[in-house]
Design an enzyme around this catalytic site. Structure first.
Site, short mmCIF file in Angstrom:
data_model
loop_
_atom_site.label_atom_id
_atom_site.label_comp_id
_atom_site.label_asym_id
_atom_site.label_seq_id
_atom_site.Cartn_x
_atom_site.Cartn_y
_atom_site.Cartn_z
N LYS A 11 -12.72 -4.90 1.89
CA LYS A 11 -12.17 -4.04 2.92
C LYS A 11 -13.05 -2.81 3.04
CE LYS A 11 -8.14 -1.25 4.06
NZ LYS A 11 -6.72 -1.00 3.84
N CYS A 25 -3.92 6.00 -0.06
CA CYS A 25 -3.40 4.68 -0.44
C CYS A 25 -2.97 4.61 -1.90
CB CYS A 25 -4.46 3.62 -0.16
SG CYS A 25 -4.93 3.56 1.60
N CYS A 66 0.86 -1.18 0.00
CA CYS A 66 0.00 0.00 0.00
C CYS A 66 0.90 1.23 0.00
CB CYS A 66 -0.90 0.01 1.23
SG CYS A 66 -2.25 1.21 1.10
N LYS A 79 -11.79 -7.74 5.98
CA LYS A 79 -11.55 -6.92 7.15
C LYS A 79 -12.49 -5.74 7.23
CE LYS A 79 -8.08 -3.59 6.92
NZ LYS A 79 -6.75 -3.11 6.62
C1 PBG Z 1 -3.93 0.39 4.67
C2 PBG Z 1 -4.21 -0.50 5.81
C3 PBG Z 1 -4.97 -0.14 6.91
C4 PBG Z 1 -5.04 -1.26 7.74
C5 PBG Z 1 -4.31 -2.26 7.12
N1 PBG Z 1 -3.82 -1.78 5.92
C6 PBG Z 1 -5.52 1.17 7.32
C7 PBG Z 1 -6.43 1.90 6.48
O1 PBG Z 1 -7.00 1.39 5.52
O2 PBG Z 1 -6.59 3.08 6.77
C8 PBG Z 1 -5.77 -1.30 9.03
C9 PBG Z 1 -5.47 -2.44 9.91
C10 PBG Z 1 -5.86 -2.22 11.33
O3 PBG Z 1 -6.66 -1.32 11.67
O4 PBG Z 1 -5.36 -2.99 12.16
N2 PBG Z 1 -2.79 0.18 4.03
#
Ligand code: PBG
Length: 341
Positions: free
Chosen positions: A208, A139, A129, A261
């Site tokens: 996500k 991102c 990312c 997630k």
């Molecule tokens: C983004 C990413 C995020 C998380 C994992 N990869 C944060 C977001 O999307 O802002 C969140 C994981 C967590 O909250 O433990 N690269």
């Protein structure tokens, strides 16, 4: 007082369940879902230039680690029985395109080499990312300026592909694109194959949501967007059918495994994914899910151990083969020492 079968007046139907719950050994015999340290993945935050460790405020028990702290961390995980890690980096400097993410001597690339020499069998999953590496915290890369700026999907794909190849070159076993750019799995697969990295697998963050549960992570990874939010590229938490389409799209693009997630708020999607595909399914119990349990337990409102185990069990019961969780090392230690209950 015994709460066994002799309770007067219990119906035949109730007895059918209770006969098989009479002792810990019977409950163990008929238990449908079990947690095992090997299914748990510990996320690790590696910070460039950090000597030792630094606690993460909103995630009690979790630290940012400097490179020198990694061998000790690998040994701790191995002793607990955790065999897999998910790696996030905090670079020494950021820019508009996130170039630190694909630097050959970038913080995660270095971390992979350090961890590999500490533990040759460790499964290393590298997040792909830009948000930890861009000065604006989005991102992907931006097109346009100020209020009108938008994330440029297709230019971002080229950069995500570069990151994936550079992490594979450093020795990552899997790359895990989490940027939610459309077409990211196909772009990364093509780039890996072209670079001769056909053996590197892709764990796709297929569904996500733009979740409020990521708050503590953004503190940990210093990746909060400087303006706006991620709602144009992450999914609306209200949408389940769209999540199923995203899962199908990532599978069609060549994902070797998929991830859902956050985890507990998305158990319906974990179950839907299980019914749709036979590839391994991972669920990510994210930072806010962890922080909420920690905070309630610190106040004496919830039993930390019981709630952590129950939440992970629910995620597994919904259909996850793999659980990414900040509890991984702690829970693995409990599982190792646990007597049946
Ligand atoms: C983004 C990413 C995020 C998380 C994992 N990869 C944060 C977001 O999307 O802002 C969140 C994981 C967590 O909250 O433990 N690269």
């Amino acid at each position: 007082m015994s709460l066994g079968l002799e309770t007067g007046g219990t119906s035949e139907i109730a007895l059918r369940g209770r006969r098989l719950r009479r002792s810990a050994a019977l409950r163990g015999l008929v238990r449908e879902t079990r947690l095992h340290p090997e299914m748990l993945v510990q996320p690790i935050f590696i910070q460039a230039g950090l000597a030792g460790r630094e606690p993460i405020g909103a995630m009690p028990g979790q630290d940012r680690l400097g490179l020198a702290a990694l061998p000790e961390e690998a040994a701790r995980l191995r002793a607990a029985g955790v065999r897999s890690v998910l790696l996030f980096g905090l670079p020494s400097s950021k820019d508009a395109i996130g170039s630190g993410a694909w630097a050959p001597d970038g913080v995660v690339q270095e971390a992979i080499r350090v961890l590999r020499s500490a533990d040759t069998e460790l499964v290393m999953i590298a997040d792909v990312c830009l948000c930890e590496y861009t000065s604006h915290g989005h991102c992907g890369v931006l097109a346009g300026n100020g209020e009108d700026a938008t994330v440029d999907n297709d230019r971002s794909l080229e950069l995500l592909a570069r990151i994936a190849v550079s992490l594979a070159d450093a020795g990552a076993d899997l790359v895990a694109p989490s940027a939610m750019m459309d077409g990211q799995v196909a772009a990364i697969r093509a780039a890996l194959d072209e670079a001769g990295r056909r053996e590197t697998a892709i764990l796709a963050y297929a569904a996500k949501h733009a979740s409020a549960f990521y708050g503590p992570f953004r503190e940990a990874a210093d990746s909060a967007p400087a303006f706006g939010d991620r709602r144009s590229y992450q999914m609306d938490p209200a949408n389940g059918r769209e999540a199923r389409r995203e899962i199908d799209a990532d599978l069609a693009e060549g994902a070797d495994m998929i991830m859902i997630k956050p985890a507990l708020p998305s158990l319906d999607l974990v179950a839907a994914a299980r019914a749709r595909t036979d590839v391994p399914i991972a669920a990510y119990q994210v930072s806010g899910e962890y922080a909420a349990i920690c905070a309630a337990a610190a106040n004496g409102w919830l039993d930390r151990r019981a709630v952590a185990l129950e939440s992970l069990l629910a995620i597994a019961r919904a259909g996850a083969d793999i659980i990414v969780t900040y509890f991984a090392a702690e829970v693995a230690g409990w599982l190792r020492d646990e007597a049946p209950r």
